[in-house]
Design an enzyme around this catalytic site. Structure first.
Site, PDB file in Angstrom:
ATOM      1  N   ARG A  71      -7.215 -17.337 -40.767  1.00 19.81           N
ATOM      2  CA  ARG A  71      -7.070 -18.558 -39.977  1.00 19.81           C
ATOM      3  C   ARG A  71      -5.758 -19.229 -40.352  1.00 19.81           C
ATOM      4  O   ARG A  71      -5.343 -19.230 -41.513  1.00 19.81           O
ATOM      5  CB  ARG A  71      -8.236 -19.522 -40.225  1.00 19.81           C
ATOM      6  CG  ARG A  71      -9.530 -19.113 -39.513  1.00 19.81           C
ATOM      7  CD  ARG A  71      -9.384 -19.251 -38.001  1.00 19.81           C
ATOM      8  NE  ARG A  71     -10.624 -18.977 -37.270  1.00 19.81           N
ATOM      9  CZ  ARG A  71     -10.975 -17.794 -36.775  1.00 19.81           C
ATOM     10  NH1 ARG A  71     -10.175 -16.749 -36.978  1.00 19.81           N
ATOM     11  NH2 ARG A  71     -12.090 -17.638 -36.089  1.00 19.81           N
ATOM     12  N   HIS A  95      -2.937 -14.452 -31.801  1.00 21.80           N
ATOM     13  CA  HIS A  95      -4.367 -14.437 -32.151  1.00 21.80           C
ATOM     14  C   HIS A  95      -5.126 -13.451 -31.259  1.00 21.80           C
ATOM     15  O   HIS A  95      -6.100 -13.798 -30.582  1.00 21.80           O
ATOM     16  CB  HIS A  95      -4.977 -15.832 -32.041  1.00 21.80           C
ATOM     17  CG  HIS A  95      -6.237 -15.983 -32.847  1.00 21.80           C
ATOM     18  ND1 HIS A  95      -6.711 -17.206 -33.270  1.00 21.80           N
ATOM     19  CD2 HIS A  95      -7.132 -15.062 -33.305  1.00 21.80           C
ATOM     20  CE1 HIS A  95      -7.835 -17.037 -33.955  1.00 21.80           C
ATOM     21  NE2 HIS A  95      -8.116 -15.737 -33.986  1.00 21.80           N
TER      22      HIS A  95
END
Length: 298
Positions: free
Chosen positions: A217, A264
């Site tokens: 993350r 992502h």
């Protein structure tokens, strides 16, 4: 048994096994009581507010990460993450980023666009000393994929232990491991303990020329500290996740030297629906048998 899913594709896959309806959590619930709710993939955690007043047995996420979820989830609602769905594909993007950076592929792509033929020695993976932050499913998948390339990976978790893959170093050993690490791969979830873990001190402990790969993350990394190291030319980075997302236009990460960014996409492979279907069917069977669901976070 009643199940809601966010897409027609997933509804058609499960039709016949259960009573299934499409619900994107942006409209009223189709039933007052639902056994399993599958929210939209990569949807905002604010959508979970739609569960208030609905009798829900289990929320089954399609993502591994669950940052911000527990704060938004109504009390008493069980939540399971998408472990088993994304570990392999996310490790693939980690390997792709690391390989591309080590073999200087971005430069070759730019040279191709300019019709320039210019080679040179690149770094490769053989013998590469890699510290993997995380010994869960994603860290294990990354570890497994590094070994055939002749890399020398070591996993780091909160405590020292030995598992089926071998030794796992403790977080307290990290300073010594970082001092010789040629690559660090972040495979951690985001929580209070990991937010900002990779800060200026962490980055300063990495040797000159080392590369930071993040497939966990974005907020695990202090972005300003990373930009400073990149601008100084001391470290390199390859990121599938950033803080913030989407990365805003003119953000300094875009133009920093020595960086490779993917948007992502670690879990976004065409076989993802198969994996999601298999996980939801497993949860349906567990609830039907009166057993605990897998992957429970709460």
């Amino acid at each position: 048994m009643r199940v809601t899913v966010p897409t027609e594709e997933l509804r058609s896959r499960l039709a016949g096994a259960v009573e299934v309806a499409i619900w994107d959590l942006a409209s009223p619930a189709p039933w007052p009581a639902i056994d399993i709710v599958v929210p939209p993939y990569m949807g905002s955690v604010s959508l979970l507010g739609a569960l208030a007043g609905v009798d829900v047995r289990l929320v089954q996420s399609q993502s591994i990460g669950y940052d911000g979820v527990l704060e938004r989830l109504p009390p008493g609602v069980a939540f399971a993450n998408g472990a088993s769905v994304h570990e392999g594909p996310a490790a693939e993007i980690g390997m792709a980023l690391l390989l591309a950076a080590q073999r200087d592929l971005p430069r070759f792509v730019r040279q191709q666009d300019a019709e320039i033929w210019r080679g040179g020695f690149t770094r490769g993976l053989f013998g590469l000393r890699v510290v993997i932050l995380g010994a869960g499913g994603l860290g294990g998948a990354m570890f497994d994929r590094l070994l055939p390339f002749g890399a020398r990976p070591v996993r780091v978790a909160r405590s020292r232990r030995v598992d089926e893959r071998g030794a796992v170093a403790a977080l307290s050993e990290l300073p010594g491991l970082l001092s010789t690490a040629e690559a660090v791969v972040i495979c951690l979830p985001l929580d209070d303990a990991t937010r900002g873990l990779v800060d200026a001190g962490f980055l300063a402990a990495m040797p000159d020329g080392a590369i930071l790969v993040n497939i966990g993350r974005g907020a695990i990394v202090d972005t300003d500290a990373l930009v400073a190291e990149l601008v100084a030319g001391r470290l390199r980075a390859a990121l599938d996740v950033t803080d913030a997302e989407p990365l805003p236009a003119r953000h300094p990460l875009w133009s920093a030297p020595g960086i490779l960014i993917s948007p992502h996409v670690g879990g976004q492979v065409t076989t993802m629906p198969d994996a999601v279907e298999a996980l939801v069917r497993r949860q349906i069977a567990a609830l039907a048998a009166g057993a605990d669901p897998v992957n429970l976070i709460r």
